[in-house]
Design a protein around this motif. Structure first.
Motif, mmCIF file in Angstrom:
data_model
loop_
_atom_site.group_PDB
_atom_site.id
_atom_site.type_symbol
_atom_site.label_atom_id
_atom_site.label_comp_id
_atom_site.label_asym_id
_atom_site.label_seq_id
_atom_site.Cartn_x
_atom_site.Cartn_y
_atom_site.Cartn_z
ATOM 1 N N VAL A 80 0.865 -1.180 0.000
ATOM 2 C CA VAL A 80 0.000 0.000 0.000
ATOM 3 C C VAL A 80 0.905 1.235 0.000
ATOM 4 O O VAL A 80 1.456 1.615 1.046
ATOM 5 N N PRO A 81 1.134 1.846 -1.148
ATOM 6 C CA PRO A 81 1.995 3.035 -1.207
ATOM 7 C C PRO A 81 1.387 4.187 -0.404
ATOM 8 O O PRO A 81 0.167 4.379 -0.387
ATOM 9 N N LEU A 82 2.251 4.958 0.251
ATOM 10 C CA LEU A 82 1.821 6.142 0.993
ATOM 11 C C LEU A 82 2.081 7.416 0.207
ATOM 12 O O LEU A 82 1.671 8.497 0.630
ATOM 13 N N GLU A 83 2.762 7.290 -0.928
ATOM 14 C CA GLU A 83 3.033 8.426 -1.810
ATOM 15 C C GLU A 83 2.933 7.956 -3.254
ATOM 16 O O GLU A 83 3.171 6.781 -3.541
ATOM 17 N N ASN A 84 2.584 8.853 -4.158
ATOM 18 C CA ASN A 84 2.552 8.505 -5.578
ATOM 19 C C ASN A 84 3.955 8.181 -6.075
ATOM 20 O O ASN A 84 4.151 7.206 -6.800
ATOM 21 N N GLN A 85 4.918 9.021 -5.747
ATOM 22 C CA GLN A 85 6.316 8.719 -6.025
ATOM 23 C C GLN A 85 6.845 7.989 -4.788
ATOM 24 O O GLN A 85 7.374 8.596 -3.872
ATOM 25 N N THR A 86 6.660 6.690 -4.797
ATOM 26 C CA THR A 86 6.675 5.916 -3.564
ATOM 27 C C THR A 86 8.065 5.768 -2.964
ATOM 28 O O THR A 86 8.986 5.263 -3.616
ATOM 29 N N VAL A 87 8.173 6.202 -1.725
ATOM 30 C CA VAL A 87 9.324 5.930 -0.884
ATOM 31 C C VAL A 87 8.906 5.020 0.263
ATOM 32 O O VAL A 87 9.581 4.052 0.583
ATOM 33 N N ARG A 88 7.754 5.329 0.854
ATOM 34 C CA ARG A 88 7.247 4.558 1.979
ATOM 35 C C ARG A 88 5.988 3.792 1.557
ATOM 36 O O ARG A 88 5.195 4.274 0.761
ATOM 37 N N PHE A 89 5.822 2.613 2.123
ATOM 38 C CA PHE A 89 4.614 1.843 1.845
ATOM 39 C C PHE A 89 4.363 0.887 3.011
ATOM 40 O O PHE A 89 5.266 0.571 3.797
ATOM 41 N N ILE A 90 3.127 0.410 3.113
ATOM 42 C CA ILE A 90 2.736 -0.620 4.071
ATOM 43 C C ILE A 90 2.788 -1.948 3.346
ATOM 44 O O ILE A 90 2.327 -2.059 2.202
ATOM 45 N N ASP A 91 3.328 -2.968 3.996
ATOM 46 C CA ASP A 91 3.508 -4.255 3.336
ATOM 47 C C ASP A 91 2.816 -5.352 4.125
ATOM 48 O O ASP A 91 2.437 -5.162 5.291
ATOM 49 N N ASN A 92 2.635 -6.498 3.485
ATOM 50 C CA ASN A 92 2.065 -7.680 4.115
ATOM 51 C C ASN A 92 3.144 -8.716 4.373
ATOM 52 O O ASN A 92 4.114 -8.825 3.615
ATOM 53 N N PHE A 93 2.936 -9.498 5.412
ATOM 54 C CA PHE A 93 3.872 -10.571 5.725
ATOM 55 C C PHE A 93 3.623 -11.739 4.782
ATOM 56 O O PHE A 93 2.667 -12.482 4.934
ATOM 57 N N SER A 94 4.444 -11.868 3.756
ATOM 58 C CA SER A 94 4.335 -13.015 2.857
ATOM 59 C C SER A 94 5.528 -13.027 1.923
ATOM 60 O O SER A 94 5.800 -12.038 1.237
ATOM 61 N N ALA A 95 6.237 -14.144 1.903
ATOM 62 C CA ALA A 95 7.320 -14.331 0.936
ATOM 63 C C ALA A 95 6.833 -15.079 -0.299
ATOM 64 O O ALA A 95 7.577 -15.237 -1.259
ATOM 65 N N GLY A 96 5.570 -15.555 -0.269
ATOM 66 C CA GLY A 96 5.031 -16.306 -1.398
ATOM 67 C C GLY A 96 5.359 -17.783 -1.361
ATOM 68 O O GLY A 96 5.248 -18.471 -2.386
ATOM 69 N N THR A 97 5.703 -18.304 -0.185
ATOM 70 C CA THR A 97 6.097 -19.716 -0.090
ATOM 71 C C THR A 97 4.968 -20.655 -0.481
ATOM 72 O O THR A 97 5.162 -21.580 -1.287
ATOM 73 N N ARG A 98 3.767 -20.438 0.090
ATOM 74 C CA ARG A 98 2.654 -21.349 -0.192
ATOM 75 C C ARG A 98 2.272 -21.309 -1.661
ATOM 76 O O ARG A 98 2.019 -22.343 -2.283
ATOM 77 N N GLY A 99 2.196 -20.124 -2.228
ATOM 78 C CA GLY A 99 1.800 -20.025 -3.626
ATOM 79 C C GLY A 99 2.797 -20.671 -4.567
ATOM 80 O O GLY A 99 2.418 -21.424 -5.460
ATOM 81 N N ALA A 100 4.088 -20.386 -4.363
ATOM 82 C CA ALA A 100 5.119 -20.942 -5.247
ATOM 83 C C ALA A 100 5.191 -22.455 -5.127
ATOM 84 O O ALA A 100 5.319 -23.170 -6.129
ATOM 85 N N THR A 101 5.102 -22.950 -3.897
ATOM 86 C CA THR A 101 5.157 -24.396 -3.677
ATOM 87 C C THR A 101 3.931 -25.078 -4.278
ATOM 88 O O THR A 101 4.048 -26.108 -4.963
#
Length: 349
Positions: A80-101
């Motif tokens: 979730v970007p906090l700026e249009n020219q993004t420096v800061r953003f909110i992220d989710n905890f996920s490396a994609g392990t379940r999906g890739a596997t």
């Protein structure tokens, strides 16, 4: 494969301050998005610049695999970007392990896979060597001026390489990226509509960690938020992301089988949250899992069926068996039933 049902594991404590919960996770889920919510969200957010290319690639992929089962696997977290020219953003905890596997096990079961993934998250096959404890260079050594794979890694790497090359040679794997929540939702809707010709042979395996809140474009800062802009605090108002799962079920992919995931940290509400999601969004299967035990057990929640737990045995856990190797065959059994039911209904109509 023999599966056994188990009781829910012992409750875990909620995170708290001053003895109380940080957030009440027992509150009901947000209502499903309506058509007007879809218009408001998509008309007021820009699609990714590359979306038309992704749509074309998906259409060609679906046409190439006419008659074959296709799994759309979503994977990784949205930002979730906090700026249009993004420096800061909110992220989710996920490396994609379940999906890739899971994508690998779908491929091994003769599915074509569209892998809609967070850019730079884990991918099928390369996941064995990226994001690993060892640097990838640890697998290599020099012999006679040439770089080769070390002897103790040869057998495993040859096996992974052959599977990857087979999927690539048969055009079974299509990689589609996203980063932000807006990119993800625009792409999901477009790809879902492109998948409609696959009908009931399309399977949606929604393993991505999708943001619950976002900053609407009308309120997002154009430039980097300055550190002193809010005094000693940074306060922001975020809106809930519309729950588009019902739109996916009813409009974007009405013939496909839809599977979502419900991740919780509190075992006392896992089943109730999974049942709420199933009833509210009217899809076919919710796979529930706890953050603490997600690599060892999951629970299937389906309409008109008892909860169905899949757990690794102690021996399987010790042998590092991946729980996805049990999840995917169980999912395919249900997809078989979905296709059979859909085909029978088509004949009767």
């Amino acid at each position: 494969m023999d599966y056994t049902r188990h009781h829910l594991p012992p409750p875990t404590r909620r995170l708290s301050t001053e003895g109380g919960p940080v957030i009440d996770r027992t509150i009901p889920l947000l209502p499903p998005a309506l058509e007007i919510d879809e218009h408001n969200f998509f008309d007021n957010s820009d699609p990714p610049e590359y979306l038309e290319d992704l749509i074309k690639e998906t259409e060609e992929f679906v046409k190439f695999h006419n008659g074959r089962r296709i799994a759309l696997v979503t994977s990784g977290g949205t930002t979730v970007p906090l700026e249009n020219q993004t420096v800061r953003f909110i992220d989710n905890f996920s490396a994609g392990t379940r999906g890739a596997t899971s994508a690998e096990y779908f491929l091994e079961n003769n599915y074509a896979v569209i892998f809609l993934h967070r850019q730079f998250s884990l991918q099928p096959y390369s996941r064995h060597y990226s994001h690993a404890t060892n640097c990838f260079l640890d697998y290599m050594e020099e012999q006679d001026g040439k770089v080769v794979v070390g002897p103790k890694y040869q057998a495993e790497m040859i096996s992974v390489l052959r599977k990857y090359q087979a999927a690539k040679d048969k055009n079974l794997l299509l990689l589609l990226p996203f980063t932000t929540i807006v990119q993800y939702l625009h792409t999901l809707r477009a790809v879902s509509e492109a998948l409609q010709p696959a009908g009931c042979r399309a399977l949606f395996y929604l393993a991505a960690a999708v943001s619950d809140f976002f900053v609407p474009p009308s309120r997002i800062s154009e430039h980097k938020i300055q550190s002193k802009a809010g005094g000693n605090q940074l306060k922001m108002d975020l809106d809930p992301v519309p729950k588009f799962l019902t739109r996916l079920v009813d409009k974007w992919a009405p013939s496909a089988m839809i599977i979502s995931f419900k991740l919780e940290t509190d075992s006392t509400i896992l089943l109730s949250k999974a049942h709420q999601a199933l009833e509210r969004y009217s899809h076919q299967l919710v796979i529930g899992n706890l953050l603490q035990t997600r690599k060892y057990e999951v629970v299937f929640v389906e309409p008109n069926s008892p909860e169905f737990w899949i757990r690794l045995s102690d021996r399987q856990a010790k042998d590092q068996v991946e729980v996805e190797s049990l999840i995917i065959p169980a999912v395919i059994e249900r997809h078989n039933a979905w296709i059979k039911k859909s085909d029978e209904m088509a004949k009767d109509s």
